[in-house]
Design a protein around this motif. Structure first.
Motif, PDB file in Angstrom:
ATOM      1  N   GLN A 232      47.281 -15.971 -34.639  1.00 48.40           N
ATOM      2  CA  GLN A 232      46.223 -14.973 -34.523  1.00 48.40           C
ATOM      3  C   GLN A 232      44.931 -15.499 -35.142  1.00 48.40           C
ATOM      4  OE1 GLN A 232      46.733 -11.882 -32.956  1.00 48.40           O
ATOM      5  NE2 GLN A 232      48.750 -12.708 -32.441  1.00 48.40           N
ATOM      6  N   THR A 233      43.805 -15.119 -34.546  1.00 43.06           N
ATOM      7  CA  THR A 233      42.515 -15.586 -35.060  1.00 43.06           C
ATOM      8  C   THR A 233      41.672 -14.464 -35.649  1.00 43.06           C
ATOM      9  OG1 THR A 233      41.575 -15.349 -32.833  1.00 43.06           O
ATOM     10  CG2 THR A 233      42.420 -17.519 -33.446  1.00 43.06           C
ATOM     11  N   GLY A 234      41.984 -13.215 -35.324  1.00 44.43           N
ATOM     12  CA  GLY A 234      41.227 -12.096 -35.872  1.00 44.43           C
ATOM     13  C   GLY A 234      41.780 -11.659 -37.217  1.00 44.43           C
ATOM     14  N   ILE A 235      40.948 -11.015 -37.999  1.00 40.23           N
ATOM     15  CA  ILE A 235      41.377 -10.520 -39.308  1.00 40.23           C
ATOM     16  C   ILE A 235      42.116  -9.198 -39.138  1.00 40.23           C
ATOM     17  CG2 ILE A 235      40.620  -9.736 -41.581  1.00 40.23           C
ATOM     18  CD1 ILE A 235      40.274 -12.704 -41.152  1.00 40.23           C
ATOM     19  N   TRP A 236      43.262  -9.062 -39.802  1.00 42.75           N
ATOM     20  CA  TRP A 236      44.064  -7.848 -39.735  1.00 42.75           C
ATOM     21  C   TRP A 236      43.582  -6.856 -40.796  1.00 42.75           C
ATOM     22  CZ3 TRP A 236      49.701 -10.159 -39.316  1.00 42.75           C
ATOM     23  CH2 TRP A 236      49.816 -10.772 -38.068  1.00 42.75           C
ATOM     24  N   GLY A 237      42.668  -6.001 -40.435  1.00 38.34           N
ATOM     25  CA  GLY A 237      42.169  -5.011 -41.382  1.00 38.34           C
ATOM     26  C   GLY A 237      41.068  -5.579 -42.258  1.00 38.34           C
ATOM     27  N   ARG A 238      40.878  -4.969 -43.426  1.00 38.83           N
ATOM     28  CA  ARG A 238      39.809  -5.367 -44.332  1.00 38.83           C
ATOM     29  C   ARG A 238      40.373  -5.741 -45.692  1.00 38.83           C
ATOM     30  NH1 ARG A 238      35.150  -0.707 -43.265  1.00 38.83           N
ATOM     31  NH2 ARG A 238      34.883  -1.124 -41.022  1.00 38.83           N
ATOM     32  N   GLY A 239      39.569  -6.504 -46.421  1.00 45.52           N
ATOM     33  CA  GLY A 239      39.929  -6.853 -47.781  1.00 45.52           C
ATOM     34  C   GLY A 239      40.791  -8.102 -47.866  1.00 45.52           C
ATOM     35  N   PRO A 240      41.013  -8.614 -49.063  1.00 45.56           N
ATOM     36  CA  PRO A 240      41.787  -9.848 -49.274  1.00 45.56           C
ATOM     37  C   PRO A 240      43.236  -9.739 -48.820  1.00 45.56           C
ATOM     38  CG  PRO A 240      41.319  -8.764 -51.367  1.00 45.56           C
ATOM     39  CD  PRO A 240      40.491  -8.078 -50.340  1.00 45.56           C
ATOM     40  N   GLU A 241      43.819  -8.533 -48.925  1.00 50.45           N
ATOM     41  CA  GLU A 241      45.212  -8.363 -48.516  1.00 50.45           C
ATOM     42  C   GLU A 241      45.389  -8.634 -47.028  1.00 50.45           C
ATOM     43  OE1 GLU A 241      43.438  -6.082 -50.006  1.00 50.45           O
ATOM     44  OE2 GLU A 241      44.261  -5.919 -52.046  1.00 50.45           O
ATOM     45  N   LEU A 243      43.639 -10.691 -45.170  1.00 53.17           N
ATOM     46  CA  LEU A 243      43.587 -12.131 -44.950  1.00 53.17           C
ATOM     47  C   LEU A 243      44.890 -12.794 -45.372  1.00 53.17           C
ATOM     48  CD1 LEU A 243      41.980 -14.590 -44.094  1.00 53.17           C
ATOM     49  CD2 LEU A 243      41.017 -14.715 -46.407  1.00 53.17           C
ATOM     50  N   VAL A 244      45.463 -12.325 -46.460  1.00 51.23           N
ATOM     51  CA  VAL A 244      46.746 -12.882 -46.930  1.00 51.23           C
ATOM     52  C   VAL A 244      47.827 -12.656 -45.879  1.00 51.23           C
ATOM     53  CG1 VAL A 244      48.598 -12.615 -48.620  1.00 51.23           C
ATOM     54  CG2 VAL A 244      46.213 -12.729 -49.377  1.00 51.23           C
ATOM     55  N   ARG A 245      47.879 -11.441 -45.303  1.00 49.17           N
ATOM     56  CA  ARG A 245      48.883 -11.151 -44.276  1.00 49.17           C
ATOM     57  C   ARG A 245      48.691 -12.039 -43.055  1.00 49.17           C
ATOM     58  NH1 ARG A 245      47.516  -5.809 -45.497  1.00 49.17           N
ATOM     59  NH2 ARG A 245      46.465  -5.568 -43.469  1.00 49.17           N
ATOM     60  N   LEU A 246      47.433 -12.213 -42.658  1.00 49.95           N
ATOM     61  CA  LEU A 246      47.148 -13.049 -41.494  1.00 49.95           C
ATOM     62  C   LEU A 246      47.575 -14.490 -41.733  1.00 49.95           C
ATOM     63  CD1 LEU A 246      45.781 -13.449 -38.695  1.00 49.95           C
ATOM     64  CD2 LEU A 246      43.657 -13.914 -39.940  1.00 49.95           C
ATOM     65  N   GLU A 247      47.211 -15.024 -42.884  1.00 51.42           N
ATOM     66  CA  GLU A 247      47.543 -16.417 -43.195  1.00 51.42           C
ATOM     67  C   GLU A 247      49.050 -16.617 -43.289  1.00 51.42           C
ATOM     68  OE1 GLU A 247      45.303 -17.159 -46.723  1.00 51.42           O
ATOM     69  OE2 GLU A 247      43.493 -17.755 -45.606  1.00 51.42           O
ATOM     70  N   ALA A 248      49.761 -15.639 -43.838  1.00 51.26           N
ATOM     71  CA  ALA A 248      51.223 -15.745 -43.943  1.00 51.26           C
ATOM     72  C   ALA A 248      51.859 -15.742 -42.553  1.00 51.26           C
ATOM     73  CB  ALA A 248      51.772 -14.600 -44.787  1.00 51.26           C
ATOM     74  N   HIS A 249      51.346 -14.865 -41.697  1.00 52.50           N
ATOM     75  CA  HIS A 249      51.870 -14.811 -40.324  1.00 52.50           C
ATOM     76  C   HIS A 249      51.651 -16.137 -39.613  1.00 52.50           C
ATOM     77  CE1 HIS A 249      52.545 -13.356 -36.198  1.00 52.50           C
ATOM     78  NE2 HIS A 249      51.447 -14.033 -35.896  1.00 52.50           N
TER      79      HIS A 249
END
Length: 270
Positions: A232-241, A243-249
């Motif tokens: 995925q290339t888009g950010i999932w929601g807002r805030g640092p959390e 981004l963490v979820r996106l990077e983990a996925h």
């Protein structure tokens, strides 16, 4: 082979069949050979090569991640490769351009898909498969000649030189690397355009790069009973959390390393 195994053999076997000779013994070569009657990959002035020997060579390229150049070199000096293809020790072996012409002829006759399915069917009948998920990708195949190949098309890329040629759309088993579906198009066709044609029923988790992310492709995967596992290339929601979820996925998907794996399992690779 480094990094990705050849087809996985059934655990019930008294001894794992891992050599090329044992693998060759599992395949009904006459069934494959009857599809190859009349195919010639020889240019004017060059020797003709048995089509079945060329097809076996392309299987080696698939299982050992070899380009046509590397395949020609390996056949020239590896006894096990020569034996698998049926070349005697004193015999000359095909040059790179022979594989290019042979591959093109397979595609022209629609035999690429037929032969994939035949090999997969035979190995599955012997229990040579482990189905845990599906890898999908599209790989560019350069044309042999920009000037003389009027059917090929150009494909651009942000980070690489444009490629004149074709594109292989492939789905493989995650566990065994057996090809489940393949379609060849011109290079300018979008990576996900043939997903519906190549994706098998009940594909499990489907791993792919960001070209397969988004509504249309993911709906195809879900419609087959699968679960999209795309980069995925888009950010999932807002805030640092988020981004963490996106990077983990994305890290979990990339551990499968789809680009490297698909290229190692595509018979029609250039």
């Amino acid at each position: 082979m480094i990094g990705w195994p050849s087809p996985s053999f059934p655990r019930s076997s008294p001894r794992a069949a891992s050599s090329l000779a044992e693998l060759a013994a599992l395949i009904d070569w006459p069934e494959i050979d009857r599809h190859l009657v009349g195919i010639s990959a020889a240019a004017k002035g060059e020797p003709g090569w048995p089509p079945l020997a060329l097809f076996r060579a392309l299987l080696l390229a698939t299982w050992h991640d070899l380009s046509d150049v590397r395949l020609a070199e390996a056949l020239d000096d590896r006894t096990s490769f020569r034996r698998f293809c049926g070349f005697a020790a004193h015999e000359s072996t095909p040059e790179r351009t022979t594989f290019v012409r042979f591959r093109r002829e397979l595609v022209r006759r629609g035999l690429d898909r037929v032969l994939f399915e035949a090999i997969t069917r035979q190995l599955e009948a012997k229990g040579v498969t482990v189905r845990t998920g599906t890898l999908v990708d599209a790989t560019l195949i350069p044309s042999a000649s920009i000037r003389h190949d009027g059917e090929a098309r150009w494909a651009g890329h942000r980070r690489r030189k444009p490629t004149h040629g074709y594109k292989a759309h492939v789905a493989t088993d995650e566990g065994a690397g057996l090809i489940r579906g393949v379609e060849v198009t011109t290079a300018n066709v979008h990576d996900a355009a043939e997903l519906e044609r190549v994706l098998p029923p009940e594909p499990g988790h489907v791993y792919a790069d960001s070209s397969f992310a988004g509504g249309p492709a993911e709906r195809v995967i879900i419609g087959r009973g699968g679960t999209p596992r795309t980069v995925q290339t888009g950010i999932w929601g807002r805030g640092p959390e988020a981004l963490v979820r996106l990077e983990a996925h994305n890290a979990a998907v990339r551990r499968i390393e789809p680009h490297r794996l698909f290229r190692r399992h595509y018979l029609l690779r250039g």
